[in-house]
Design a protein around this motif. Structure first.
Motif, mmCIF file in Angstrom:
data_model
loop_
_atom_site.group_PDB
_atom_site.id
_atom_site.type_symbol
_atom_site.label_atom_id
_atom_site.label_comp_id
_atom_site.label_asym_id
_atom_site.label_seq_id
_atom_site.Cartn_x
_atom_site.Cartn_y
_atom_site.Cartn_z
ATOM 1 N N GLU A 85 0.811 -1.225 0.000
ATOM 2 C CA GLU A 85 0.000 0.000 0.000
ATOM 3 C C GLU A 85 0.841 1.271 0.000
ATOM 4 O O GLU A 85 0.285 2.369 -0.058
ATOM 5 C CB GLU A 85 -0.927 -0.021 1.214
ATOM 6 N N SER A 86 2.162 1.149 0.041
ATOM 7 C CA SER A 86 3.028 2.328 0.105
ATOM 8 C C SER A 86 3.076 3.058 -1.237
ATOM 9 O O SER A 86 2.876 2.461 -2.303
ATOM 10 C CB SER A 86 4.442 1.932 0.531
ATOM 11 N N ALA A 87 3.382 4.347 -1.163
ATOM 12 C CA ALA A 87 3.494 5.164 -2.373
ATOM 13 C C ALA A 87 4.691 4.719 -3.220
ATOM 14 O O ALA A 87 4.629 4.741 -4.457
ATOM 15 C CB ALA A 87 3.637 6.629 -1.992
ATOM 16 N N GLU A 88 5.764 4.304 -2.572
ATOM 17 C CA GLU A 88 6.964 3.875 -3.295
ATOM 18 C C GLU A 88 6.684 2.639 -4.153
ATOM 19 O O GLU A 88 7.067 2.571 -5.318
ATOM 20 C CB GLU A 88 8.079 3.575 -2.289
ATOM 21 N N PHE A 89 5.994 1.659 -3.573
ATOM 22 C CA PHE A 89 5.654 0.452 -4.327
ATOM 23 C C PHE A 89 4.652 0.777 -5.433
ATOM 24 O O PHE A 89 4.746 0.254 -6.542
ATOM 25 C CB PHE A 89 5.090 -0.620 -3.395
ATOM 26 N N GLY A 90 3.699 1.657 -5.133
ATOM 27 C CA GLY A 90 2.731 2.072 -6.150
ATOM 28 C C GLY A 90 3.410 2.747 -7.332
ATOM 29 O O GLY A 90 3.053 2.500 -8.487
ATOM 30 N N GLU A 91 4.416 3.583 -7.057
ATOM 31 C CA GLU A 91 5.158 4.240 -8.130
ATOM 32 C C GLU A 91 5.947 3.229 -8.956
ATOM 33 O O GLU A 91 5.983 3.314 -10.178
ATOM 34 C CB GLU A 91 6.105 5.294 -7.547
ATOM 35 N N LEU A 92 6.550 2.244 -8.290
ATOM 36 C CA LEU A 92 7.281 1.191 -9.007
ATOM 37 C C LEU A 92 6.332 0.412 -9.911
ATOM 38 O O LEU A 92 6.626 0.172 -11.085
ATOM 39 C CB LEU A 92 7.957 0.242 -8.012
ATOM 40 N N PRO A 149 16.647 -0.930 -9.217
ATOM 41 C CA PRO A 149 17.106 -0.225 -8.010
ATOM 42 C C PRO A 149 15.965 0.059 -7.017
ATOM 43 O O PRO A 149 16.149 -0.091 -5.803
ATOM 44 C CB PRO A 149 17.693 1.081 -8.550
ATOM 45 N N LYS A 150 14.806 0.426 -7.532
ATOM 46 C CA LYS A 150 13.661 0.680 -6.639
ATOM 47 C C LYS A 150 13.202 -0.606 -5.969
ATOM 48 O O LYS A 150 12.916 -0.622 -4.771
ATOM 49 C CB LYS A 150 12.496 1.286 -7.434
ATOM 50 N N ALA A 151 13.127 -1.688 -6.738
ATOM 51 C CA ALA A 151 12.700 -2.975 -6.179
ATOM 52 C C ALA A 151 13.711 -3.477 -5.150
ATOM 53 O O ALA A 151 13.324 -4.019 -4.108
ATOM 54 C CB ALA A 151 12.523 -3.994 -7.295
ATOM 55 N N GLU A 152 14.988 -3.307 -5.427
ATOM 56 C CA GLU A 152 16.023 -3.750 -4.489
ATOM 57 C C GLU A 152 15.964 -2.955 -3.189
ATOM 58 O O GLU A 152 16.161 -3.518 -2.103
ATOM 59 C CB GLU A 152 17.410 -3.624 -5.127
ATOM 60 N N ALA A 153 15.682 -1.666 -3.289
ATOM 61 C CA ALA A 153 15.557 -0.844 -2.075
ATOM 62 C C ALA A 153 14.386 -1.327 -1.217
ATOM 63 O O ALA A 153 14.514 -1.444 0.014
ATOM 64 C CB ALA A 153 15.380 0.619 -2.456
ATOM 65 N N ILE A 154 13.281 -1.620 -1.832
ATOM 66 C CA ILE A 154 12.111 -2.127 -1.099
ATOM 67 C C ILE A 154 12.440 -3.479 -0.481
ATOM 68 O O ILE A 154 12.148 -3.732 0.691
ATOM 69 C CB ILE A 154 10.883 -2.218 -2.033
#
Length: 118
Positions: free
Chosen positions: A26-33, A105-110
């Motif tokens: 539900e996070s904005a970061e995952f939604g953006e990815l 990079p975004k997926a790895e950060a999550i």
């Protein structure tokens, strides 16, 4: 007699809880990815399928056009068929570059945050 040293012991990654999965989902970061991935993959998939179906339809219903000689023994059907392979490889290359630069990079950060508990 073994001269090789054993590999270092790997500590198993911490498994996130269900609540952590839901929070990340539900996070904005995952939604953006997810939006950026879908914005890239879906239109490209639709375009490639349309291109493939055009080739199939032309092969079935435009035989005279597809049989048109371009040069030597090469006709339109062969050229478009080879272009199918070329576009497949180009799309795979483009996706790999885009994924490595933007999505991974975004997926790895999550993933790191979830496994590390940060």
């Amino acid at each position: 007699m073994a001269t090789e040293t054993p590999p270092p012991a790997k500590t198993p990654a911490r498994l996130p809880s269900t609540e952590e999965f839901v929070a990340v989902h539900e996070s904005a970061e995952f939604g953006e990815l997810r939006r950026s991935y879908r914005g890239f993959a879906f239109p490209l998939t639709v375009a490639f399928i349309a291109w493939y179906l055009l080739y199939v339809l032309l092969s079935n219903y435009a035989g005279d056009f597809m049989g048109t000689k371009l040069f030597g023994n090469v006709n339109v059907a062969l050229a478009l068929g080879l272009a199918q392979f070329l576009t497949t490889f180009l799309i795979a290359w483009w996706y790999a570059r885009t994924a490595a630069a933007k999505f991974d990079p975004k997926a790895e950060a999550i993933k790191t945050r979830m496994e590390g508990g940060a």
